[in-house]
Design a protein around this motif. Structure first.
Motif, PDB file in Angstrom:
ATOM      1  N   MET A 229     -68.383  21.113 -24.241  1.00 26.96           N
ATOM      2  CA  MET A 229     -68.315  22.549 -23.956  1.00 26.96           C
ATOM      3  C   MET A 229     -67.346  22.784 -22.795  1.00 26.96           C
ATOM      4  SD  MET A 229     -71.985  23.007 -22.009  1.00 26.96           S
ATOM      5  CE  MET A 229     -71.723  24.699 -21.514  1.00 26.96           C
ATOM      6  N   LYS A 230     -66.835  24.024 -22.737  1.00 21.36           N
ATOM      7  CA  LYS A 230     -65.944  24.411 -21.648  1.00 21.36           C
ATOM      8  C   LYS A 230     -66.343  25.794 -21.129  1.00 21.36           C
ATOM      9  CE  LYS A 230     -61.265  25.566 -20.484  1.00 21.36           C
ATOM     10  NZ  LYS A 230     -59.943  25.920 -20.910  1.00 21.36           N
ATOM     11  N   PRO A 231     -66.645  25.904 -19.850  1.00 24.67           N
ATOM     12  CA  PRO A 231     -66.766  24.832 -18.874  1.00 24.67           C
ATOM     13  C   PRO A 231     -68.133  24.161 -19.000  1.00 24.67           C
ATOM     14  CG  PRO A 231     -67.278  26.919 -17.841  1.00 24.67           C
ATOM     15  CD  PRO A 231     -66.951  27.233 -19.274  1.00 24.67           C
ATOM     16  N   GLY A 232     -68.332  23.093 -18.233  1.00 24.23           N
ATOM     17  CA  GLY A 232     -69.664  22.490 -18.166  1.00 24.23           C
ATOM     18  C   GLY A 232     -69.774  21.098 -18.738  1.00 24.23           C
ATOM     19  N   LYS A 233     -68.646  20.438 -18.978  1.00 25.67           N
ATOM     20  CA  LYS A 233     -68.655  19.133 -19.658  1.00 25.67           C
ATOM     21  C   LYS A 233     -69.605  18.107 -19.025  1.00 25.67           C
ATOM     22  CE  LYS A 233     -64.771  16.847 -19.620  1.00 25.67           C
ATOM     23  NZ  LYS A 233     -63.528  16.093 -19.851  1.00 25.67           N
ATOM     24  N   PRO A 234     -69.654  17.975 -17.674  1.00 27.29           N
ATOM     25  CA  PRO A 234     -70.513  16.913 -17.124  1.00 27.29           C
ATOM     26  C   PRO A 234     -71.998  17.299 -16.956  1.00 27.29           C
ATOM     27  CG  PRO A 234     -68.791  17.585 -15.561  1.00 27.29           C
ATOM     28  CD  PRO A 234     -68.876  18.630 -16.594  1.00 27.29           C
ATOM     29  N   PRO A 253     -72.295  20.939 -13.054  1.00 28.34           N
ATOM     30  CA  PRO A 253     -70.977  20.590 -12.500  1.00 28.34           C
ATOM     31  C   PRO A 253     -70.705  21.364 -11.212  1.00 28.34           C
ATOM     32  CG  PRO A 253     -70.813  21.241 -14.818  1.00 28.34           C
ATOM     33  CD  PRO A 253     -72.187  21.594 -14.377  1.00 28.34           C
ATOM     34  N   ASN A 255     -67.763  22.638 -10.144  1.00 27.35           N
ATOM     35  CA  ASN A 255     -66.841  23.776 -10.208  1.00 27.35           C
ATOM     36  C   ASN A 255     -67.637  25.077 -10.270  1.00 27.35           C
ATOM     37  OD1 ASN A 255     -64.108  22.955 -10.108  1.00 27.35           O
ATOM     38  ND2 ASN A 255     -64.361  21.951 -12.103  1.00 27.35           N
ATOM     39  N   SER A 258     -68.262  26.604 -13.685  1.00 28.32           N
ATOM     40  CA  SER A 258     -69.041  25.695 -14.535  1.00 28.32           C
ATOM     41  C   SER A 258     -70.521  25.754 -14.158  1.00 28.32           C
ATOM     42  CB  SER A 258     -68.547  24.261 -14.363  1.00 28.32           C
ATOM     43  OG  SER A 258     -67.147  24.218 -14.405  1.00 28.32           O
ATOM     44  N   ARG A 298     -62.554  22.189 -26.837  1.00 33.48           N
ATOM     45  CA  ARG A 298     -64.015  22.260 -26.672  1.00 33.48           C
ATOM     46  C   ARG A 298     -64.489  23.676 -26.994  1.00 33.48           C
ATOM     47  NH1 ARG A 298     -64.862  20.746 -20.540  1.00 33.48           N
ATOM     48  NH2 ARG A 298     -62.630  20.953 -20.321  1.00 33.48           N
ATOM     49  N   SER A 325     -62.086  26.675 -14.380  1.00 35.55           N
ATOM     50  CA  SER A 325     -63.485  26.665 -13.940  1.00 35.55           C
ATOM     51  C   SER A 325     -63.669  26.711 -12.427  1.00 35.55           C
ATOM     52  CB  SER A 325     -64.220  25.467 -14.540  1.00 35.55           C
ATOM     53  OG  SER A 325     -63.526  24.290 -14.260  1.00 35.55           O
TER      54      SER A 325
END
Ligand SMILES: Nc1nc2c(c(=O)[nH]1)N[C@H]1C(S)=C(S)[C@@H](COP(=O)(O)OP(=O)(O)OC[C@H]3O[C@@H](n4cnc5c(N)ncnc54)[C@H](O)[C@@H]3O)O[C@H]1N2
Ligand code: MOO
Length: 364
Positions: A229-234, A253, A255, A258, A298, A325
């Motif tokens: 997903m974007k944002p929020g990958k981690p 995350p 950011n 995010s 994403r 982000s």
């Protein structure tokens, strides 16, 4: 339930030319044909009376010599039977369910409980949420910046969001990037809260210690730690046992955008679910995009504000601009997250005017 038949209007009299009974508050006094009685809005309707007339629809025909007592009045508009009388049970019928299981107790619902005389109800207890920022670069918002430092905005945002949701929160401060500090902060937090939300330190950097501390030191189970997903990958989600209770950790995350987006997509629904909300996922509406939008590899949660045209019920979504982000300005005035699909060989953009789903995150 209205326990008495009540008049819905201020000051009333009955029939065409009527003689006035002196109202002494006695319910057993009966109004008979040819007579009426002066009553106030909400007062019990006297026995025998079958209509209420607004005082402004009457005129005085005869009064006592001292002018203090009305003796006869004329009714100017012919009343119908039952006019302006609220019968017993007209608001709430006998046996009617006033609230259903899982309903949130807002001001009106609390008023309903008061109306039916219920002063204790079984409720879900709200989870307590601790908010921890991580990062050596972070300083408090009131601290002047020196080289290499930035102000911690994530904690302010998350604590404000929790306040808006009405859940109790604990400000856990800032943890420096060291496994020992993180472990200490998290261990202390577990005694105080049900959910810990951290921001930062969950990606691939050599100072991103959160997952290691959760897994190795706190023996947590990490359910997921990367999301397409974007944002929020981690975004990281873990549970752990602490003194016989299951605690939840959301590692969001760092950011700023995010962390807010993932707060709306993960934390808020989790809190709603734990609070007994039957629809924890939030409201998704259709919106019309105001321009061509390039799709990301994403799936993207694109921030937008809404406007309505006079002749169209579907709102138009206006992007909040550069969606990087780190750019917190892209969240300001955003009332929805447009849920854009990932790009694919055959679909690289969404054309202007197309309809897309959007999650409502703020006032529209
Ligand atoms: N090698 C890789 N690097 C990164 C990846 C990846 O997949 N591989 N993912 C990127 C993505 S996407 C994101 S998002 C970030 C998230 O990293 P972290 O969660 O570890 O966050 P930090 O590195 O600690 O911080 C990122 C950024 O945000 C600022 N920040 C952090 N906390 C706050 C706060 N409380 N208030 C305001 N700003 C904050 C921080 O200074 C950084 O600039 O990782 C990418 N890298
Ligand atoms: O997933 Mo990160 O949140 O794109 O910047």
């Amino acid at each position: 339930m209205l326990p008495i038949q009540a008049s819905g209007l201020l000051l009333a009299r009955m029939y065409f030319e009527k003689y006035i009974y002196e109202w002494d508050g006695q319910l057993e006094k009966t109004v008979t044909s040819g007579f009426c009685m002066r009553i106030n809005t909400g007062a019990p309707v006297p026995n025998g009376a079958d209509a209420v007339v607004q005082v402004e629809d009457t005129e005085l025909v005869e009064a006592s010599v001292d002018g203090k007592t009305e003796i006869q009045i004329r009714i100017l508009k012919f009343p119908t039977v039952g006019q302006d009388i609220r019968p017993v049970g007209s608001d709430i019928e006998k046996g009617q369910e006033v609230l259903s299981v899982g309903q949130r107790l807002g001001p009106s619902e609390l008023g309903l409980l008061a109306t039916v005389g219920v002063t204790t109800v079984q409720c879900y207890s709200l989870p307590t949420v601790g908010v921890l920022s991580t990062g050596n670069e972070l300083v408090e918002p009131n601290v002047p910046l020196t080289e290499g430092k930035i102000r911690d905005s994530n904690r302010t945002v998350l604590l404000a969001q929790l306040k808006k949701l009405g859940v109790p929160s604990v400000d856990l401060g800032i943890a420096r990037d060291s496994p020992d500090t993180l472990l200490q902060k998290l261990s202390d937090a577990m005694d105080m809260v049900d959910i810990v939300v951290t921001t930062g330190g969950v990606s691939m950097g050599d100072k991103d210690y959160l997952k290691q501390v959760l897994l190795v030191d706190l023996k947590a189970k990490i359910h997921f730690a990367r999301v397409l997903m974007k944002p929020g990958k981690p975004t990281t989600f873990a549970t752990l046992e602490h003194k016989g209770k299951t605690k939840i950790v959301f590692g969001l995350p760092g950011n700023p955008v995010s962390s807010i987006v993932t707060c709306h997509l993960y934390l808020v629904p989790a809190i709603r679910k734990m609070s007994g909300c039957p629809n924890p996922l939030g409201t998704v509406i259709k919106v019309k995009v105001d321009r061509d939008l390039i799709l990301d590899p994403r799936p993207e949660y694109h921030r937008a504000s809404l406007t309505w045209d006079a002749d169209d019920a579907t709102p138009t979504a206006h992007t909040t601009g550069n969606q990087i982000s780190s750019r917190l300005l892209s969240m300001s005035c955003a009332s929805v997250l447009m849920m854009l699909p990932a790009s694919s060989p055959g679909a690289s953009h969404i054309p202007k005017g197309a309809l897309v789903d959007a999650l409502v995150i703020g006032p529209v």
